[in-house]
Design a protein around this motif. Structure first.
Motif, PDB file in Angstrom:
ATOM      1  N   UNK A   1      29.952  53.805  43.504  1.00  0.00           N
ATOM      2  CA  UNK A   1      28.827  53.419  44.362  1.00  0.00           C
ATOM      3  C   UNK A   1      28.449  51.958  44.179  1.00  0.00           C
ATOM      4  N   UNK A   2      28.558  51.474  42.947  1.00  0.00           N
ATOM      5  CA  UNK A   2      28.186  50.090  42.651  1.00  0.00           C
ATOM      6  C   UNK A   2      29.028  49.129  43.484  1.00  0.00           C
ATOM      7  N   UNK A   3      30.245  49.565  43.764  1.00  0.00           N
ATOM      8  CA  UNK A   3      31.138  48.758  44.583  1.00  0.00           C
ATOM      9  C   UNK A   3      30.511  48.458  45.933  1.00  0.00           C
ATOM     10  N   UNK A   4      29.708  49.400  46.413  1.00  0.00           N
ATOM     11  CA  UNK A   4      29.053  49.223  47.708  1.00  0.00           C
ATOM     12  C   UNK A   4      27.603  48.763  47.551  1.00  0.00           C
ATOM     13  N   UNK A   5      27.249  48.393  46.327  1.00  0.00           N
ATOM     14  CA  UNK A   5      25.893  47.933  46.094  1.00  0.00           C
ATOM     15  C   UNK A   5      24.861  49.043  46.038  1.00  0.00           C
ATOM     16  N   UNK A   6      25.286  50.242  45.671  1.00  0.00           N
ATOM     17  CA  UNK A   6      24.356  51.371  45.566  1.00  0.00           C
ATOM     18  C   UNK A   6      24.340  51.925  44.153  1.00  0.00           C
ATOM     19  N   UNK A   7      23.364  52.794  43.922  1.00  0.00           N
ATOM     20  CA  UNK A   7      23.346  53.536  42.667  1.00  0.00           C
ATOM     21  C   UNK A   7      22.806  52.733  41.508  1.00  0.00           C
ATOM     22  N   UNK A   8      22.756  53.365  40.360  1.00  0.00           N
ATOM     23  CA  UNK A   8      22.101  52.760  39.190  1.00  0.00           C
ATOM     24  C   UNK A   8      22.775  51.485  38.679  1.00  0.00           C
ATOM     25  N   UNK A   9      24.054  51.313  38.992  1.00  0.00           N
ATOM     26  CA  UNK A   9      24.747  50.134  38.473  1.00  0.00           C
ATOM     27  C   UNK A   9      24.754  48.982  39.467  1.00  0.00           C
ATOM     28  N   UNK A  10      24.124  49.211  40.603  1.00  0.00           N
ATOM     29  CA  UNK A  10      24.213  48.232  41.679  1.00  0.00           C
ATOM     30  C   UNK A  10      23.691  46.867  41.261  1.00  0.00           C
ATOM     31  N   UNK A  11      22.672  46.878  40.408  1.00  0.00           N
ATOM     32  CA  UNK A  11      22.052  45.608  40.049  1.00  0.00           C
ATOM     33  C   UNK A  11      22.736  44.881  38.911  1.00  0.00           C
ATOM     34  N   UNK A  12      23.779  45.483  38.381  1.00  0.00           N
ATOM     35  CA  UNK A  12      24.429  44.894  37.207  1.00  0.00           C
ATOM     36  C   UNK A  12      24.830  43.447  37.482  1.00  0.00           C
ATOM     37  N   UNK A  13      24.407  42.600  36.579  1.00  0.00           N
ATOM     38  CA  UNK A  13      24.741  41.186  36.763  1.00  0.00           C
ATOM     39  C   UNK A  13      26.070  40.900  36.088  1.00  0.00           C
ATOM     40  N   UNK A  14      26.759  39.920  36.628  1.00  0.00           N
ATOM     41  CA  UNK A  14      28.010  39.564  35.970  1.00  0.00           C
ATOM     42  C   UNK A  14      27.761  38.355  35.088  1.00  0.00           C
ATOM     43  N   UNK A  15      28.567  38.260  34.086  1.00  0.00           N
ATOM     44  CA  UNK A  15      28.442  37.123  33.173  1.00  0.00           C
ATOM     45  C   UNK A  15      29.763  36.388  33.130  1.00  0.00           C
ATOM     46  N   UNK A  16      30.278  36.108  34.284  1.00  0.00           N
ATOM     47  CA  UNK A  16      31.540  35.378  34.349  1.00  0.00           C
ATOM     48  C   UNK A  16      32.738  36.303  34.279  1.00  0.00           C
ATOM     49  N   UNK A  17      33.904  35.700  34.291  1.00  0.00           N
ATOM     50  CA  UNK A  17      35.104  36.529  34.278  1.00  0.00           C
ATOM     51  C   UNK A  17      35.527  36.849  32.850  1.00  0.00           C
ATOM     52  N   UNK A  18      36.173  38.005  32.724  1.00  0.00           N
ATOM     53  CA  UNK A  18      36.655  38.432  31.419  1.00  0.00           C
ATOM     54  C   UNK A  18      38.158  38.256  31.321  1.00  0.00           C
ATOM     55  N   UNK A  19      38.790  39.234  30.761  1.00  0.00           N
ATOM     56  CA  UNK A  19      40.223  39.166  30.510  1.00  0.00           C
ATOM     57  C   UNK A  19      41.014  38.931  31.803  1.00  0.00           C
ATOM     58  N   UNK A  20      42.025  38.088  31.718  1.00  0.00           N
ATOM     59  CA  UNK A  20      42.884  37.845  32.880  1.00  0.00           C
ATOM     60  C   UNK A  20      43.993  38.887  32.894  1.00  0.00           C
ATOM     61  N   UNK A  21      44.092  39.619  33.990  1.00  0.00           N
ATOM     62  CA  UNK A  21      45.113  40.669  34.078  1.00  0.00           C
ATOM     63  C   UNK A  21      46.443  40.119  34.575  1.00  0.00           C
ATOM     64  N   UNK A  22      46.355  39.257  35.589  1.00  0.00           N
ATOM     65  CA  UNK A  22      47.573  38.673  36.143  1.00  0.00           C
ATOM     66  C   UNK A  22      47.355  37.183  36.357  1.00  0.00           C
ATOM     67  N   UNK A  23      48.205  36.394  35.754  1.00  0.00           N
ATOM     68  CA  UNK A  23      48.083  34.946  35.902  1.00  0.00           C
ATOM     69  C   UNK A  23      48.608  34.534  37.273  1.00  0.00           C
ATOM     70  N   UNK A  24      48.310  33.301  37.657  1.00  0.00           N
ATOM     71  CA  UNK A  24      48.769  32.792  38.946  1.00  0.00           C
ATOM     72  C   UNK A  24      50.298  32.899  39.044  1.00  0.00           C
ATOM     73  N   UNK A  25      50.990  32.598  37.958  1.00  0.00           N
ATOM     74  CA  UNK A  25      52.463  32.667  37.972  1.00  0.00           C
ATOM     75  C   UNK A  25      52.962  34.093  38.139  1.00  0.00           C
TER      76      UNK A  25
END
Ligand code: IMP
Ligand code: MG
Length: 480
Positions: free
Chosen positions: A287-311
């Protein structure tokens, strides 16, 4: 006695014996519909139960019907042979011309020409219906009707013993807010009363993607001693189009293991039943993905682990382009993108292709996007007609699959010569709707990803790599 009378008597004898055996209730019901189909010499039979709100008919057992027919959709009790709900027998001698048939076109394609339906009653009240489907147009005899009513009564006995008719009798405390209609009481149509707000949210989300659902469709027996049921289980939702039951767990970890045990048992006893567990946390994230539910307001604190590099991304995109070029050699393709997440992927992919490619875009409304609208709709359609074209739908990420299945249905209806999906990312574990994916870049875990076109509320789209977002501690607690 005539030949038919002998067959009916023998069949009823077999059924009575089976009811007296140690078969599971589901097996008993299967045997009833199978034996009835044979005795009547019809194509198939189905036993359907009214849902808790007495609006929809949920199939409890069927014989002889194709998957396609079974998946046509849920029958509405007041539209499909409505007189059955008044306790009467309904006969359709010609499916082609009868308005009481809800899925007439499909029935015709299935070579169902005539139908007889009788009510399944319990203590004088209608709780479902038993129907026989015939390949040829014809009337049904009084003996056939009587036979079917006898089978319906046997079915009611099995259902009653199984507890399926006691939806209202639940353990104290559980689902206390649920005012389920007792099948024994004829009641005006009630609005659905959800046991938990998250269930209601989920129902809305399904509505948005036009996925049909039934709330608390039926109960399954898990344990019994003789004819006494000692344990039952009622999944929260049934999605008829997907033939999928969904159980939402909103419980504490201690209780989750109990629920897991029940689901394991359900799978053992009813191997044909597809059921998916949607844990509260997963659901909140959905639901948070659509901006709903209890997690909707979760703030981000920047990006975390990189899963796939540009290369890494470039390497994989080049491989995908190679595969596509090989598969479509000598043809001209039409790349279709659903705005906006795929834009980096599409831009790179098209430059690596060795076959001629046109591009076009569409946009659809998102759940909770605030632009009104109860259901998903196309906000920007293609400019190029896909008719007769080899269409490759380019997606950034496939998550539940609900967006994609809607888009695919729309494209398919416009008669492309072929239609294939190429997605950069596949979040398999969250799939609700199965969608055919011809080309997949990477399979990814159930984490929220950003970059290379993917955004979190319009942020991070222009990152050249794909990474996890760091969330407020204790909220989404995505790894950082
Ligand atoms: P689905 O309908 O649940 O499959 O959702 C697909 C759409 O949700 C994608 O096209 C994305 O726009 C968005 N989406 C799903 N997962 C992510 C993610 O991890 N990051 C960013 N967008 C996502
Ligand atoms: Mg998208």
């Amino acid at each position: 006695m005539g030949r038919q009378a002998i067959v009916f008597t023998k069949s009823l004898g077999e059924m009575a014996k089976a009811l007296n055996s140690d078969l599971t209730p589901a097996e008993k019901l299967d045997l009833l519909v199978r034996t009835a189909s044979r005795a009547l010499g019809v194509r198939g039979c189905s036993l359907m139960l009214l849902d808790a709100r007495r609006k929809k008919l949920i199939r409890a057992a069927t014989h002889g019907l194709s998957e396609r027919y079974l998946r046509a959709g849920v029958l509405e009790a007041d539209k499909s042979l409505p007189e059955i709900m008044e306790g009467k027998t309904a006969v359709v001698t010609d499916v082609a011309t009868d308005p009481r048939i809800q899925f007439g076109e499909i029935a015709r394609r299935e070579h169902i020409a005539s139908i007889i339906g009788v009510p399944v009653t319990y203590r004088g009240e209608v709780v479902g219906s038993l129907r026989a489907y015939n390949r040829i147009r014809r009337e049904f005899t009084a003996a056939e009707e009587e036979f079917l009513i006898a089978v319906a009564n046997l079915a009611a006995t099995v259902l009653e013993a199984s507890g399926a008719l006691h939806l209202a009798e639940r353990p104290a405390g559980a689902r206390a807010k649920n005012t389920l209609a007792k099948p024994g009481l004829r009641s005006p149509v009630r609005a659905v009363t959800f046991a938990h707000p998250s269930e209601e949210d989920f129902a809305r989300l399904l509505d948005f993607y036009q996925i049909e659902w039934v709330y608390e469709p039926r109960s399954f027996m898990l344990q019994w001693e003789g004819d006494k049921v000692t344990e039952m289980f009622t999944p929260d939702f049934y999605l008829p189009g997907l033939d999928l039951y969904i159980e939402m767990t909103t419980l504490k970890p201690g209780l989750t293991s109990e629920k897991n045990r029940k689901i394991r048992r359900l799978r053992e006893l009813y191997p044909d039943i597809k059921i998916k567990l949607l844990a509260r946390r997963d659901y909140d994230r959905l639901l948070a993905k659509y901006g709903h539910g209890p997690l909707a307001g979760a703030k981000t604190e920047g990006v975390g682990r990189i899963l796939f590099s540009a290369d890494q991304i470039q390497m994989r995109v080049r491989q995908l382009a190679k595969e596509i070029s090989r598969d479509y050699e000598g043809r001209r393709i039409l790349l279709v993108g659903v705005l906006r997440g795929m834009l980096c992927f599409m831009a790179d992919l098209m430059r690596y292709l060795e076959v001629p490619a046109d591009v076009d875009f569409m946009a659809i409304s998102y759940y909770g996007s605030g632009d009104g609208g109860e259901a998903v709709r196309i906000t920007k359609d293609l400019d190029v007609s896909p008719r007769g074209r080899h269409v490759v739908l380019v997606e950034d990420i496939v998550d539940t699959g609900m967006t994609l299945s809607f888009v695919l249905a729309h494209l398919q209806s416009r008669h492309p010569a072929s239609l294939a999906v190429c997605t950069l990312l596949d979040k398999r574990v969250r799939r609700l709707t199965e969608v055919p994916l011809a080309y997949v870049g990477f399979e990814v875990p159930d984490e929220f990803l950003v970059g290379y076109g993917l955004d979190y509320r319009e942020e991070y789209r222009n990152l050249p790599f794909i990474a996890l977002v760091k969330q407020e501690v204790g909220k989404l607690d995505v790894d950082g």
